[in-house]
Design an enzyme around this catalytic site. Structure first.
Site, PDB file in Angstrom:
ATOM      1  N   THR A 212     -17.148  30.286  50.779  1.00 19.22           N
ATOM      2  CA  THR A 212     -15.717  29.792  50.602  1.00 19.22           C
ATOM      3  C   THR A 212     -15.595  31.404  50.679  1.00 19.22           C
ATOM      4  OG1 THR A 212     -16.265  28.114  48.755  1.00 19.22           O
ATOM      5  CG2 THR A 212     -13.821  29.475  48.690  1.00 19.22           C
ATOM      6  N   VAL A 213     -15.720  31.903  50.555  1.00 20.75           N
ATOM      7  CA  VAL A 213     -15.896  33.714  50.422  1.00 20.75           C
ATOM      8  C   VAL A 213     -16.191  34.078  51.983  1.00 20.75           C
ATOM      9  CG1 VAL A 213     -15.640  35.448  49.095  1.00 20.75           C
ATOM     10  CG2 VAL A 213     -15.147  33.869  47.949  1.00 20.75           C
TER      11      VAL A 213
ATOM     12  N   VAL B   1     -13.080  40.815  40.587  1.00 26.50           N
ATOM     13  CA  VAL B   1     -12.186  40.783  39.465  1.00 26.50           C
ATOM     14  C   VAL B   1     -11.034  40.583  40.225  1.00 26.50           C
ATOM     15  CG1 VAL B   1     -11.570  41.872  37.902  1.00 26.50           C
ATOM     16  CG2 VAL B   1     -13.705  42.578  38.204  1.00 26.50           C
TER      17      VAL B   1
ATOM     18  N   GLU C  26     -16.607  27.720  39.162  1.00 26.32           N
ATOM     19  CA  GLU C  26     -18.071  27.872  38.811  1.00 26.32           C
ATOM     20  C   GLU C  26     -18.796  27.597  39.505  1.00 26.32           C
ATOM     21  OE1 GLU C  26     -19.312  31.458  39.072  1.00 26.32           O
ATOM     22  OE2 GLU C  26     -16.137  31.507  39.869  1.00 26.32           O
TER      23      GLU C  26
ATOM     24  N   LYS D 298     -16.172  39.683  34.645  1.00 22.94           N
ATOM     25  CA  LYS D 298     -15.195  40.457  34.664  1.00 22.94           C
ATOM     26  C   LYS D 298     -14.701  42.061  33.790  1.00 22.94           C
ATOM     27  CE  LYS D 298     -13.518  36.995  37.837  1.00 22.94           C
ATOM     28  NZ  LYS D 298     -12.888  35.072  37.516  1.00 22.94           N
TER      29      LYS D 298
HETATM   30  N1  HSE Z   1     -14.378  31.025  39.211  1.00 27.65           N
HETATM   31  C1  HSE Z   1     -13.153  32.136  39.502  1.00 27.65           C
HETATM   32  C2  HSE Z   1     -12.159  31.791  39.041  1.00 27.65           C
HETATM   33  C3  HSE Z   1     -13.835  31.734  40.513  1.00 27.65           C
HETATM   34  O1  HSE Z   1     -11.889  30.324  38.514  1.00 27.65           O
HETATM   35  O2  HSE Z   1     -11.292  32.662  38.090  1.00 27.65           O
HETATM   36  C4  HSE Z   1     -12.279  33.684  41.431  1.00 27.65           C
HETATM   37  O3  HSE Z   1     -13.689  34.751  40.184  1.00 27.65           O
END
Ligand code: HSE
Length: 437
Positions: free
Chosen positions: A13-14, A131, A189, A204
């Site tokens: 994705t990223v 974050v 996640e 975070k």
């Molecule tokens: N699983 C994380 C969220 C993705 O839902 O914010 C971004 O870090």
């Protein structure tokens, strides 16, 4: 000037978003960075899946092909998780390469070791995307607010749990259905318990606290409580009392140490942050000079997260040739100036509380409960007793307390639960006013 060469670890994705943004905005990015940022190669798990997106970009399934490539100046780690990400990042640093990462888990757990290694090698490790996705909160805290003594920060920093809470409140949707939707949208996640149980938010928060207060990463000392025990009933009662429930990460400078905690929190509904809905993130930071400042935006997703990755790439490209001593320190404060202020145990945290309990509707019950609270030095701010439902003998009692110490509340809850007239467990949700003062 000749291009700076980038190697990507991961094209999910990223990673996919990063490649797309770098390609689409290449001219703008070069104008900003002062030279072309060129992706030289990428390592992926599944070649067939990645080929369509990669086009003529050389791919490999061995990430060390990227990390050990002498042509590459910056390694972008977007595979997530602890291993092999840690090993790859350490190897990249040992090879004298700069690193850009979106890996909050890795930085929260192994940041201290990674930054020490990077410091020794004179390379940069940038982690804006770790974050709050696209929100430039690391940059804001580390540079924009560097005049301030940060007093506290509070953030909605997990989009998945915020999305779930919003859908449950607005549509009465079932927990499982909303989680599935968040997974399909690419927010969740790999292990969704990280989202639901507050672990991702604690990663975070650990990073934010280190930069806000100039302390080492101390993930293991963060208190973590997720949203899985929240009921629709509590969401409704909170609303009746003028509050919204959000999963907040809170870091606060207290008298004897630093509070570091993630938990569902009642917030007055008139606060802007209480109205941050869906998968959006927001971080409220209180500095002594600037007062409260609020940062809002997409906390996850391909291009919002890529926005932060690419901004880090631009930063690293600009500073690549700068003397390492003149770069912004990894944790905002000079490495020899980190503070050993302790993280407070949860028992010592001071906050207000929402308490919900079920009790038999008979004389003296409320008096017993309020006596226990008074004996524990807990002052009641508001109290509501609901009429028993048709044919039921028990009533719901909801109490809001003034600010008190967590250990007093825990002791009082144990005594209230032991009362004959009280059924089951007391539901306890922390409450924060998040006022400007
Ligand atoms: N699983 C994380 C969220 C993705 O839902 O914010 C971004 O870090």
């Amino acid at each position: 000037m000749k291009p700076i060469n980038v190697g990507l670890l991961g094209l999910g994705t990223v990673g996919g978003g990063t490649l797309t943004v770098l390609r689409r905005n290449a001219t703008e990015i070069t104008r900003r960075a002062g030279r072309e940022i060129r992706v030289l190669r990428a390592a992926v798990r599944n070649l067939d899946k990645a080929k369509l997106l990669a086009g003529d970009l050389p791919l490999s399934t061995n990430p060390f092909d990227v990390v050990d490539d002498p042509e590459i100046d910056i390694v972008v780690e977007l595979i997530g998780g602890l291993e092999p990400a840690r090993e790859l990042v350490m190897q990249a640093i040992a090879n004298g390469k700069h690193v850009v990462t979106a890996n909050k888990h890795l930085i929260a757990k192994h940041g201290n070791e990674i930054f020490a290694a990077a410091q020794a090698k004179g390379v940069m490790v940038a982690f804006e995307a770790a974050v709050a996705g696209g929100i430039p909160i690391i940059k804001a805290l580390r540079e924009g607010l560097s005049a301030n003594r940060i007093e506290w920060l509070a953030g909605i920093i997990n989009g998945t749990s915020n999305f779930i809470l919003t859908e449950m409140r607005d549509k009465g949707a079932a927990f499982e259905d909303v989680l599935k939707q968040a997974q399909e949208l690419g927010y969740a996640e790999a292990d969704p318990t990280f989202d639901i149980e507050g672990i991702d938010a604690a990663h975070k928060l650990t990073i934010l606290s280190a930069i806000a207060f100039g302390i080492p990463m101390q993930f293991d000392r963060a208190y973590t409580e997720g949203i899985s025990k929240l009921t629709r009933e509590d969401v409704q009662y909170a609303e009746e009392l003028g509050y919204r429930i959000k999963l907040l990460g809170i870091a606060r400078r207290a008298e004897n140490g630093i509070e570091l905690r993630v938990h569902p929190t009642l917030i007055p509904e008139r606060r802007l942050i209480a109205n941050v809905d869906g998968a959006m993130n927001a971080v409220l930071v209180k500095g002594d000079a600037v007062g409260p400042t609020l940062y809002y935006g997409a906390g996850a997703g391909a291009e919002p997260t890529a926005s932060a990755v690419v901004a880090d790439l631009v930063d690293v490209t600009r500073l690549h040739t700068a003397d390492p001593h003149h770069r912004v320190p990894h944790l905002a404060f000079q490495p020899d100036q980190l503070s050993d202020t302790p993280i407070l145990p949860m028992d010592e945290v001071r906050t207000a509380y929402y308490l919900r309990l079920r009790a038999f509707d008979r004389p003296g019950v409320l008096a017993d409960i309020t006596r226990i609270l008074a004996d524990s030095h807990i002052s009641i701010d508001a109290m509501v007793q609901k009429e028993p439902a048709e044919g039921e003998e028990q009533v719901n009692i909801i109490l809001l307390t003034h600010i008190t110490v967590e250990k007093n509340v825990n002791a009082a809850i144990a005594k209230i639960e032991a009362l004959d007239a009280v059924a089951g467990q007391v539901m306890r949700i922390r409450l924060e006013e998040l006022a400007a003062k």
